[in-house]
Design an enzyme around this catalytic site. Structure first.
Site, PDB file in Angstrom:
ATOM      1  N   TYR A 130       0.817  -1.229   0.000  1.00  0.00           N
ATOM      2  CA  TYR A 130       0.000   0.000   0.000  1.00  0.00           C
ATOM      3  C   TYR A 130       0.847   1.275   0.000  1.00  0.00           C
ATOM      4  CZ  TYR A 130      -3.367  -3.477   1.721  1.00  0.00           C
ATOM      5  OH  TYR A 130      -4.137  -4.598   1.881  1.00  0.00           O
ATOM      6  N   HIS A 131       2.096   1.183  -0.443  1.00  0.00           N
ATOM      7  CA  HIS A 131       2.996   2.339  -0.359  1.00  0.00           C
ATOM      8  C   HIS A 131       3.401   2.837  -1.742  1.00  0.00           C
ATOM      9  CE1 HIS A 131       4.245   0.587   3.807  1.00  0.00           C
ATOM     10  NE2 HIS A 131       3.077   1.199   3.848  1.00  0.00           N
ATOM     11  N   VAL A 132       2.437   3.016  -2.615  1.00  0.00           N
ATOM     12  CA  VAL A 132       2.724   3.475  -3.972  1.00  0.00           C
ATOM     13  C   VAL A 132       3.239   4.916  -3.945  1.00  0.00           C
ATOM     14  CG1 VAL A 132       1.743   3.817  -6.273  1.00  0.00           C
ATOM     15  CG2 VAL A 132       0.883   1.981  -4.812  1.00  0.00           C
TER      16      VAL A 132
END
Length: 631
Positions: free
Chosen positions: A567-569
């Site tokens: 979830y760390h785009v």
């Protein structure tokens, strides 16, 4: 006999009465929570008809946008419009343990990536989920609440890549202001010493007196901030056997790994409820006469003139078929996130010439928009336990847990179930998720796992009383880079997201080392005392390989099959030197070649940080506000 019957019926009546009283209180608390949520959602400042002009237009009411709107509107002379494509998150978003339920809801853009070649083999269509918050608060209302502000080396890499002025010491005043004086344990002298080097390295020579003045000014800004903007809750090992076991395992492994650091999880939780930049920055100032917020309003493009000066933004309200131009007197700031910000820029003619020509969009500025996408991958490995120390469905659904949360703001529902985080050798990481059992349909769908993959990974997922935990292995500094591109010219179409996970050889080697550390943690003495047993999955994609923790081809196949997004785009509007053709914004966050347009969100991060970026984005947005106001 009659006396016994009377006694039993009397006891039964008492138990039922107590139960009904508790249920009434909980229902009352629930109704109160929903009513509070409704009141919050009807606050002043939310408008439907905008003015024709604003000084500043902020696109995206997420983690960065909430900070920018609050800071830029602090001066009543500045008119500010915040435009958010979604609406309000519902009251469930305030419950930390409810995070998975929010994914795939109306408050999630619910993106899916392009089918991957080197990863995602065990996912439907080999496509990874890419959750992004859609609504006021953005992904800060959707994430797993982990707090981390990065290492010095994270930001040193940024500076080496040309993003000058973004060192850890440059961000320190904003981190301290975010956390408040209760978390600031520095003296004036130590603060100056910590920042002295960056000041000496300034491009403009400075006198000693000027350096001392700057130190005093920055320290005063930190010291005078009495109210934390973001509240942090840390796992208490006196109340968490898993937390204590995790720390003890770190001590046991200390001699085996370089730079090993294990700690209990810190989360952005306050009194049992999620606490985001919406709560800390924007919500307290909603109602300022110079701050307007539009919800359910999509920005279709940034409008420029023939001189490459930004005139404003084109918006589409709800389901209305037409668009409207809102003009900016000063600047437009894109804070729509690492997926939507490049999408808006590309729709505006700001991007690579070849891609824009492909879709017939007139070129405004030829920049590498949408490139350099980076993200963390997590491989979940399930460990069953004999000891009753984890979160289970049976416990969560118990009357006691509902009572503890609704009445006292405590208990299992008040936590995301993340217990500990660890890292070693600068680039391998792990996270302990203390969930022994969970709903298969919810967790399987949010990750887009195939049914057989999920059940191989989580063999006891439907046993509501099963004790256990999940250890997530991660490569903290992946080298693979992906893209965000257009699917067509319709601004309401989803972009094409291709993260190209595990494309670079470094990443699979890094992930294997992380998995090996997870295996070592599960076999450590502290976890063995809890009856830990690691369950390596038997996967269809890896059936030709022996399931063995020492079998490197099996571990590689496991990673390529079952690893999912962290979830760390970020990185899709890379910040750096204006002389570097791969950068989109300079160190002042200005989009190259245009006037009146900046970007501030995770898309500007040149490289990943070794952890969870939400809190550092808050500090970056605070610094960005100062940059904007100074220029």
């Amino acid at each position: 006999m009659s006396r016994l019957f009377s006694l039993l019926t009397g006891q039964a009546f008492y138990v039922i009465s107590v139960y009904m009283m508790m249920l009434s209180l909980m229902i009352g608390a629930m109704v109160g929570l929903v009513a509070w949520s409704s009141w919050i959602n009807s606050q002043r400042g939310i408008i439907t008809i905008p003015n024709a002009y604003y000084d500043y237009i902020i696109v995206g009411g997420g983690t960065a946008g909430c900070v920018l709107a609050a800071r830029l509107s602090a001066d009543p002379r500045h008119s500010v419009l915040l435009v958010e494509a979604g609406g309000h998150f519902n009251w469930l978003s305030s419950i930390p343990l409810a995070t998975p339920i929010l994914q795939g809801s109306s408050n999630d853009w619910a993106y899916r990536t392009k089918s991957q070649i080197n990863s995602s083999w065990g996912l439907n269509n080999q496509s990874s989920a890419c959750p992004r918050g859609r609504g006021l608060g953005g992904s800060g209302q959707l994430n797993y609440l982990l707090h981390y502000t990065g290492s010095k080396e994270d930001f040193a890499r940024w500076e080496r890549s040309g993003a000058t002025g973004w060192s850890r010491s440059d961000l320190e005043p904003y981190i301290s202001r975010m956390l408040g004086v209760e978390h600031t344990h520095t003296t004036h002298t130590s603060y100056c010493l910590n920042n002295y080097h960056s000041i000496l390295m300034s491009a403009i020579p400075q006198k000693t007196s000027d350096i001392q003045h700057k130190c005093h000014k920055d320290y005063k800004m930190v010291k005078n901030n009495a109210r934390p903007m973001i509240h942090i809750t840390e796992v208490d090992v006196s109340d968490s056997a898993l937390g204590q076991a995790f720390l003890d395992a770190g001590k046991e492994l200390a001699e085996e790994y370089e730079d090993l650091s294990f700690s209990t999880a810190q989360s952005t939780v306050f009194k049992g409820q999620r606490w985001s930049s919406l709560d800390g920055y924007l919500r307290p100032v909603l109602g300022r006469s110079n701050l307007h917020v539009m919800l359910n309003t999509k920005v279709t493009k940034v409008v420029t003139d023939d001189t490459r000066s930004v005139q404003g933004v084109e918006i589409k309200v709800g389901e209305e078929p037409t668009t409207k131009l809102i003009k900016s007197n000063r600047e437009v700031v894109l804070s729509a996130g690492a997926i939507n910000t490049p999408h808006i820029l590309l729709q505006s003619g700001i991007g690579s010439r070849a891609q824009l020509q492909k879709h017939g969009i007139p070129l405004v500025s030829d920049l590498q928009v949408g490139y350099n996408l980076h993200d963390h991958l997590n491989l979940p490995l399930y460990v069953s336990l004999d000891s009753p120390v984890s979160v289970t469905l049976d416990k969560v659904q118990s009357l006691r847990q509902l009572w503890d949360y609704m009445i006292h703001g405590k208990g299992l529902l008040a936590s995301s179930a993340v217990v500990g985080v660890g890292m070693a050798e600068s680039d391998i990481g792990l996270m302990l998720f203390g969930m022994g059992s969970a709903d298969e349909r919810t967790l399987r769908d949010i990750a887009n796992y195939k049914e057989e993959t999920f059940r191989a990974l989580f063999p006891f997922s439907n046993n509501t009383t099963q004790e256990g935990l999940v250890l997530l292995a991660s490569c903290l500094l992946p080298s693979s880079r992906g893209t965000v591109t257009l699917s067509d010219v319709d601004p309401c179409s989803d972009p094409v997201i291709d993260p190209q996970y595990l494309q670079h050889p470094h990443d699979i080697a890094c992930m294997i080392r992380s998995v090996q550390m997870v295996i070592r943690v599960s076999s450590s003495k502290p976890f063995q005392r809890l009856g830990a047993k690691l369950h390596l999955p038997v996967l269809d994609e890896c059936q030709h390989l022996e399931v063995d923790p020492n079998n490197l081809p099996y571990l590689e196949c496991l990673i390529r099959t079952a690893a999912i997004t962290g979830y760390h785009v970020g990185g899709t509007c890379k910040m750096g030197s204006p002389h570097d053709e791969t950068t989109v914004v300079d160190s002042l966050l200005r989009v190259r070649g245009l006037r009146g347009l900046r970007v501030m969100d995770a898309s500007v991060m040149p490289t990943p940080i070794t952890g969870h970026p939400n809190s550092i984005i808050i500090a970056m947005a605070d610094k960005a506000a100062d940059i904007i106001l100074k220029h």
